[in-house]
Design an enzyme around this catalytic site. Structure first.
Site, PDB file in Angstrom:
ATOM      1  CG  ASP A  34      -2.066   0.967   1.118  1.00 24.15           C
ATOM      2  OD1 ASP A  34      -1.808   2.171   0.927  1.00 24.15           O
ATOM      3  OD2 ASP A  34      -3.230   0.536   1.224  1.00 24.15           O
ATOM      4  CB  ILE A  35       1.478   4.062  -2.343  1.00 22.28           C
ATOM      5  CG1 ILE A  35       0.073   4.167  -2.912  1.00 22.28           C
ATOM      6  CG2 ILE A  35       2.432   3.369  -3.296  1.00 22.28           C
ATOM      7  CD1 ILE A  35      -0.034   5.200  -4.017  1.00 22.28           C
ATOM      8  CD  GLN A  97     -14.797  -0.965  -2.138  1.00 26.10           C
ATOM      9  OE1 GLN A  97     -16.009  -1.086  -1.943  1.00 26.10           O
ATOM     10  NE2 GLN A  97     -14.119  -1.751  -2.963  1.00 26.10           N
ATOM     11  CG  HIS A 103      -8.606  -3.273  -1.747  1.00 28.83           C
ATOM     12  ND1 HIS A 103      -9.569  -2.606  -2.474  1.00 28.83           N
ATOM     13  CD2 HIS A 103      -8.426  -2.543  -0.624  1.00 28.83           C
ATOM     14  CE1 HIS A 103      -9.934  -1.518  -1.836  1.00 28.83           C
ATOM     15  NE2 HIS A 103      -9.264  -1.452  -0.692  1.00 28.83           N
ATOM     16  CG  HIS A 105      -6.545  -2.679   3.667  1.00 25.44           C
ATOM     17  ND1 HIS A 105      -5.810  -1.546   3.382  1.00 25.44           N
ATOM     18  CD2 HIS A 105      -7.758  -2.473   3.119  1.00 25.44           C
ATOM     19  CE1 HIS A 105      -6.557  -0.700   2.703  1.00 25.44           C
ATOM     20  NE2 HIS A 105      -7.749  -1.232   2.526  1.00 25.44           N
TER      21      HIS A 105
HETATM   22  P1  AMP Z   1      -9.764   1.254   0.746  1.00 20.02           P
HETATM   23  O1  AMP Z   1      -9.859   2.577   1.430  1.00 20.02           O
HETATM   24  O2  AMP Z   1     -10.061   0.062   1.616  1.00 20.02           O
HETATM   25  O3  AMP Z   1     -10.504   1.236  -0.570  1.00 20.02           O
HETATM   26  O4  AMP Z   1      -8.217   1.092   0.420  1.00 20.02           O
HETATM   27  C1  AMP Z   1      -7.602   1.523  -0.744  1.00 20.02           C
HETATM   28  C2  AMP Z   1      -6.139   1.497  -0.466  1.00 20.02           C
HETATM   29  O5  AMP Z   1      -5.454   1.516  -1.698  1.00 20.02           O
HETATM   30  C3  AMP Z   1      -5.646   2.675   0.354  1.00 20.02           C
HETATM   31  O6  AMP Z   1      -5.029   2.222   1.546  1.00 20.02           O
HETATM   32  C4  AMP Z   1      -4.659   3.359  -0.595  1.00 20.02           C
HETATM   33  O7  AMP Z   1      -3.539   3.834   0.104  1.00 20.02           O
HETATM   34  C5  AMP Z   1      -4.275   2.238  -1.529  1.00 20.02           C
HETATM   35  N1  AMP Z   1      -3.850   2.669  -2.861  1.00 20.02           N
HETATM   36  C6  AMP Z   1      -4.465   3.538  -3.684  1.00 20.02           C
HETATM   37  N2  AMP Z   1      -3.781   3.642  -4.839  1.00 20.02           N
HETATM   38  C7  AMP Z   1      -2.710   2.809  -4.731  1.00 20.02           C
HETATM   39  C8  AMP Z   1      -1.617   2.481  -5.599  1.00 20.02           C
HETATM   40  N3  AMP Z   1      -1.504   3.028  -6.815  1.00 20.02           N
HETATM   41  N4  AMP Z   1      -0.707   1.592  -5.165  1.00 20.02           N
HETATM   42  C9  AMP Z   1      -0.826   1.043  -3.932  1.00 20.02           C
HETATM   43  N5  AMP Z   1      -1.813   1.304  -3.078  1.00 20.02           N
HETATM   44  C10 AMP Z   1      -2.754   2.191  -3.464  1.00 20.02           C
END
Ligand code: AMP
Ligand code: ZN
Length: 140
Positions: A34-35, A97, A103, A105
């Site tokens: 996760d970035i 979300q 996804h 975590h």
């Molecule tokens: P959610 O809030 O459960 O939908 O989580 C989405 C997650 O995706 C968040 O923790 C973001 O930091 C992560 N995220 C968004 N774009 C990217 C990316 N390009 N690469 C890696 N993680 C990402």
């Protein structure tokens, strides 16, 4: 053909159109960092096939994501000193979300870090719990 959404950021990661810190990949799933990590080691597991939430996903894709999650969890636990571990998966804006491609975590936790759910479990009314259980059972 595997389901893919041209506007989906995680589908773009699957196709290699945008970069990721890839950890693991097999035919059905992909794991990457996760970035915006809440802790060191915070990473994500996705099915490669696009589906937005648990309501649309094919059971086989969910099972594959679960297998990869268990595999990754062991490696992250070995790599990152932590006091515990959460798996987290959100469905819909109301649940927080932000990316519409299912996804999971993987979140290493530290005692007292105050992360995640601020929920307050309290004893429920038995009749109410029983009635809700009945409502759900009828829909299975
Ligand atoms: P959610 O809030 O459960 O939908 O989580 C989405 C997650 O995706 C968040 O923790 C973001 O930091 C992560 N995220 C968004 N774009 C990217 C990316 N390009 N690469 C890696 N993680 C990402
Ligand atoms: Zn997608």
């Amino acid at each position: 053909m595997m389901a893919s959404d041209p506007n989906c950021i995680f589908c773009k990661i699957v196709k290699g159109e945008i970069p990721s810190f890839k950890l693991y990949e097999d035919a059905e799933t992909l794991a990457f960092m996760d970035i915006n990590p809440v802790h060191d080691g915070h990473c994500l597991v996705i099915p490669k096939a696009h589906s937005a939430t648990v309501f649309e996903i094919a059971p086989e894709d969910f099972a594959a994501a679960a297998r990869t999650t268990a595999k990754l969890a062991r490696a992250v636990k070995a790599a990152i000193p932590c006091d515990g571990f959460n798996l987290m998966q959100s469905n819909g804006e109301g649940a927080g979300q932000s990316v519409g491609h299912l996804h999971l975590h993987i979140v290493p936790r530290k005692s007292g870090d105050g992360l995640l759910f601020n929920w307050e479990p309290k004893p429920g009314e038995r009749d109410r719990i029983a009635a809700i259980a009945e409502r759900i059972r009828k829909l299975l």
